[in-house]
Design an enzyme around this catalytic site. Structure first.
Site, PDB file in Angstrom:
ATOM      1  N   HIS A 112       0.832  -1.207   0.000  1.00 58.62           N
ATOM      2  CA  HIS A 112       0.000   0.000   0.000  1.00 58.62           C
ATOM      3  C   HIS A 112       0.867   1.258   0.000  1.00 58.62           C
ATOM      4  O   HIS A 112       0.719   2.141  -0.863  1.00 58.62           O
ATOM      5  CB  HIS A 112      -0.915  -0.014   1.233  1.00 58.62           C
ATOM      6  CG  HIS A 112      -1.809   1.187   1.336  1.00 58.62           C
ATOM      7  ND1 HIS A 112      -3.145   1.150   0.986  1.00 58.62           N
ATOM      8  CD2 HIS A 112      -1.572   2.467   1.739  1.00 58.62           C
ATOM      9  CE1 HIS A 112      -3.677   2.347   1.174  1.00 58.62           C
ATOM     10  NE2 HIS A 112      -2.743   3.161   1.629  1.00 58.62           N
ATOM     11  N   GLU A 113       1.764   1.338   0.965  1.00 60.81           N
ATOM     12  CA  GLU A 113       2.611   2.531   1.053  1.00 60.81           C
ATOM     13  C   GLU A 113       3.556   2.630  -0.143  1.00 60.81           C
ATOM     14  O   GLU A 113       3.878   3.732  -0.604  1.00 60.81           O
ATOM     15  CB  GLU A 113       3.397   2.532   2.364  1.00 60.81           C
ATOM     16  CG  GLU A 113       2.532   2.506   3.616  1.00 60.81           C
ATOM     17  CD  GLU A 113       1.480   3.600   3.651  1.00 60.81           C
ATOM     18  OE1 GLU A 113       1.716   4.677   3.067  1.00 60.81           O
ATOM     19  OE2 GLU A 113       0.421   3.391   4.260  1.00 60.81           O
ATOM     20  N   HIS A 135       1.878   4.403  -2.903  1.00 62.45           N
ATOM     21  CA  HIS A 135       1.994   5.858  -2.750  1.00 62.45           C
ATOM     22  C   HIS A 135       3.365   6.336  -3.227  1.00 62.45           C
ATOM     23  O   HIS A 135       3.495   7.385  -3.861  1.00 62.45           O
ATOM     24  CB  HIS A 135       1.822   6.248  -1.278  1.00 62.45           C
ATOM     25  CG  HIS A 135       0.407   6.269  -0.797  1.00 62.45           C
ATOM     26  ND1 HIS A 135      -0.608   6.915  -1.467  1.00 62.45           N
ATOM     27  CD2 HIS A 135      -0.168   5.723   0.318  1.00 62.45           C
ATOM     28  CE1 HIS A 135      -1.739   6.778  -0.792  1.00 62.45           C
ATOM     29  NE2 HIS A 135      -1.502   6.057   0.288  1.00 62.45           N
ATOM     30  N   HIS A 186       3.649   6.690  -6.875  1.00 65.10           N
ATOM     31  CA  HIS A 186       2.954   7.912  -7.296  1.00 65.10           C
ATOM     32  C   HIS A 186       3.892   9.111  -7.161  1.00 65.10           C
ATOM     33  O   HIS A 186       3.907  10.013  -8.007  1.00 65.10           O
ATOM     34  CB  HIS A 186       1.710   8.094  -6.413  1.00 65.10           C
ATOM     35  CG  HIS A 186       0.635   8.926  -7.033  1.00 65.10           C
ATOM     36  ND1 HIS A 186      -0.547   9.207  -6.396  1.00 65.10           N
ATOM     37  CD2 HIS A 186       0.551   9.566  -8.226  1.00 65.10           C
ATOM     38  CE1 HIS A 186      -1.310   9.958  -7.163  1.00 65.10           C
ATOM     39  NE2 HIS A 186      -0.667  10.194  -8.284  1.00 65.10           N
TER      40      HIS A 186
END
Length: 714
Positions: A500-501, A504, A507
């Protein structure tokens, strides 16, 4: 003797100009804050006193440039200080935060409420609206201009002087209260421990959990009790300790103690009580929104959300309740039936029992225990797997560089290189819990990405004549620690957190825009979770697990039969999990759709607010609100629904990969080009449709969770 220079005041002279953590002292922060504000005021004065007609270049682009991290001393020190306040804080840092917070808020207000600066921005904005600008702006430039103008308006630029002063006072108070909320929560979290000295009370706990607890006890007590060799076992409220204890401990009373400690944070009769802080924050945000012309704070927030209005948010939340609640009721009944089979017909399942009996049920249904997986999820292999996934999809590679300074020995710094071998980013990874580090997991940046014009094309890293300033990204987590006998062995849920992290971080690292304020994760809140939640999909994909899940002792791959059990169990209690998230979304919206002063009892209001998503009887001696950092201090106020909104997007996006191949490099490149690299340069739905070809529907999410029969959709 040569006078020492504050490291924030000069070029860092480190690899890629990374932060020189090894040179920074506590005193450097305050000095840099004060000087940074002074310099920024000078820059603003220079802009507003420019005798030339206001233009996009001499006003909008210049203001954005002067306040970005690379040029702004204030931006540089803020990025370091506030990241450290979460990842490596102490009492002195907390005290300095209390001192600087009102000064920084006042400084920000002085800029956003500066009538001369706003006058120039308004002039450029209105001229562009009339299509009389000095040049045709690109979509990205138009977005920057719109954000600049509306940002000032939403910060009170059109208010009367009297109302501006009211807004100043409210924003300064809200800033201090948010900081106090976080500090209270951190103190209470770190203050609680469960110290066990009787080994019988460890019944049910796997050996890995016992070893970690023994080392935690030794670490805490060895200095206090130097002569003692048997320190017992120590459990904390940090996720790697709390979660497994609640899942495996057969000691119901100890589970109750742990549960109540965690779920009463912020409501005890002590200095860390957050009840009044929450109530005041709710009212302050409503008052600020109404001063700016909105009915509620949620209406104010929705101006820059894909959902666009409160009604759409509630429509999604209730759509999910209608879809998932029947299945959730069955899941709960199944859990209670098993508990009664094990404990007797009179047994009543309490909240501190749920994780324990859920685990027993999972073993019964799938013969699957997270502890079975730990030996195959050794952190070093997981790192190879997660980084390897990015290499497979996007061709990027990671190289550890020990010459990059770090803020703690736990932190691992990497250089990231693109498919063609060019430098892409710096990535810091901070895996384990420790004193001074708040609970949870997050991605942040020490430097964003933007394009810098250079007269020498030979120095260009992007388009001709433009230097592409690359980002410095940080991932901070609280994953299981290694012990004296074993390396760090993770639970599958921790692998999901890492993914999940890491989503990010992609991104941020793939950012490729002209302006830093529009790059990377600087997107609307209900879009920002798409890249992160998208990556979680890979955690239960066979093809991915087979790339890194090897036994840490034997090197044997995770057996196919065990992977099959993981895949079959992926939707275990998915409906209950969905309703839990929806309940948080309902609570958030209930607070921030208030029209009138909020004076209700927080605990009782909470129970009523999320009741539509709750199955079963609620306890009235616990509280979520007082520890709900996302909506009180973390930027998600009136935005927690974003996780479910983005889940609709991520399921829909991943369905494309499932159809075209989960490692399909062409699909991945399209995802990178259309979404990951574009930041907030265009409306998020425009970006998504460019990748997908159509707007998302809820169907893919329902199908993924087994709520709805899957059907073919390219």
């Amino acid at each position: 003797m040569e006078k020492r220079i504050n490291p924030f005041f000069e070029p860092y002279n480190t690899p890629h100009e990374t932060v020189p953590f090894d040179k920074i002292t506590l005193a450097d922060y305050e000095e840099a804050f004060m000087e940074g504000m002074r310099r920024e005021n000078e820059q603003i004065e220079s802009i507003i006193n420019d005798p030339a007609e206001p233009t996009f270049d001499n006003t909008i682009a210049r203001e954005d440039k002067d306040r970005r991290h690379y040029y702004s001393l204030l931006g540089r020190v803020e990025s370091v200080f506030f990241n450290m306040l979460s990842a490596e804080t102490n009492d002195d840092m907390e005290a300095l935060a209390q001192k600087m917070s009102p000064l920084l808020t006042k400084h920000a207000n002085d800029i956003s409420l500066n009538p001369k600066l706003f006058g120039r921005i308004k002039y450029v904005y209105q001229k562009e609206q009339r299509a009389e600008g000095e040049k045709e702006l690109t979509p990205e430039q138009k977005m920057l201009l719109d954000n600049a103008y509306d940002g000032f308006v939403r910060s009170g630029a059109l208010l009367s002087e009297e109302d501006k002063n009211k807004l100043r006072a409210m924003t300064e108070e809200a800033s201090m209260l948010s900081l106090q909320f976080s500090q209270n929560l951190l103190k209470e979290n770190k203050a609680y421990t469960l110290h066990i000295t009787d080994e019988k009370q460890l019944d049910g706990l796997p050996e890995t959990i016992r070893k970690a607890a023994a080392e935690a006890a030794k670490e805490k007590f060895q200095e206090e009790e130097k002569e003692k060799n048997d320190y017992g076992w120590l459990f904390t409220l940090d996720a790697p300790s709390y979660g497994p204890f609640m899942m495996y401990s057969s000691q119901r009373e100890l589970r109750r103690q742990m549960y109540m400690a965690r779920n009463t944070m912020g409501i005890k009769d002590n200095d860390e009580n957050n009840l009044q802080i929450c109530q005041r924050l709710i009212n302050l945000r409503r008052e600020m929104a109404q001063l700016l012309g909105y009915d509620t704070f949620a209406d104010y927030v929705m101006k820059y959300r894909m959902a666009t209005n409160v009604e759409t948010v509630y429509k999604l939340l209730y759509q999910l309740i209608d879809a998932y609640k029947p299945t959730a009721v069955k899941e709960r009944e199944e859990l209670h039936t098993l508990a009664k089979e094990m404990e007797g017909d009179d047994f009543k399942v309490e909240p501190w029992d749920t994780a324990y009996y859920s685990q027993q049920l999972k073993i019964k249904k799938y013969n699957l225990d997270p502890e079975m997986l730990r030996p195959y999820l050794e952190l070093r292999n997981v790192i190879k797997g997660v980084f390897g996934l990015a290499t497979k999809l996007y061709g990027i590679t990671f190289k550890q560089n020990k010459n990059i300074p770090v803020y703690h020995p736990d932190v691992i710094p990497y250089e990231v290189f693109d498919r063609d071998g060019s430098y892409l980013a710096v990535l810091y990874v901070d895996f384990h819990p420790r004193k001074g580090k708040r609970d949870g997991a997050w991605m942040t940046e020490f430097q964003g990405q933007w394009m810098e014009h250079t007269p020498d094309p030979s120095h260009a890293g992007g388009a001709e004549g433009w230097l592409n300033i690359r980002p410095h990204v940080s991932l901070v987590m609280n994953l299981s620690k290694p012990t004296e006998e074993t390396p760090a062995l993770l639970r599958l849920s921790e692998v999901e957190t890492f993914l999940h992290e890491f989503g990010h971080s992609l991104h941020g690292m793939f950012a490729n825009t002209q302006y830093e304020s529009l790059s990377g994760t600087n997107v609307w809140w209900d879009f920002v979770e798409l890249p992160s939640q998208f990556m979680e999909n890979y955690a239960v994909e066979k093809e991915f697990l087979r790339t890194f899940a090897f036994h840490y002792q034997t090197g044997e791959p995770m057996p196919d039969e065990l992977i099959d059990r993981i895949v079959r169990s992926r939707n275990f209690q998915a409906a209950l999990g969905c309703l839990r998230q929806v309940s948080f979304g309902l609570l958030d919206m209930a607070y921030y759709t208030q029209h009138e002063p909020f004076n209700e009892d927080i605990i009782e209001f909470e129970k009523k607010a999320w009741e539509p998503a709750i199955i079963g009887k609620q306890r009235h001696d616990t509280c979520m609100t007082t520890q709900f950092s996302h909506i009180m201090a973390g930027g998600y106020a009136a935005g927690y629904y974003s996780y479910k909104w983005a889940e609709v997007l991520d399921a829909d996006a991943f369905s494309v990969f499932k159809h075209e191949g989960i490692f399909n490099t062409q699909t991945a490149q399209r995802f990178r080009d259309c979404i990951l690299s574009r930041g907030g340069t265009e409306h998020p739905m425009t970006l998504y449709k460019r990748f997908r070809g159509s707007e998302p529907t809820i169907d893919a999410l329902l199908e993924r969770n087994g709520i709805k029969q899957a059907h073919s959709k390219a």
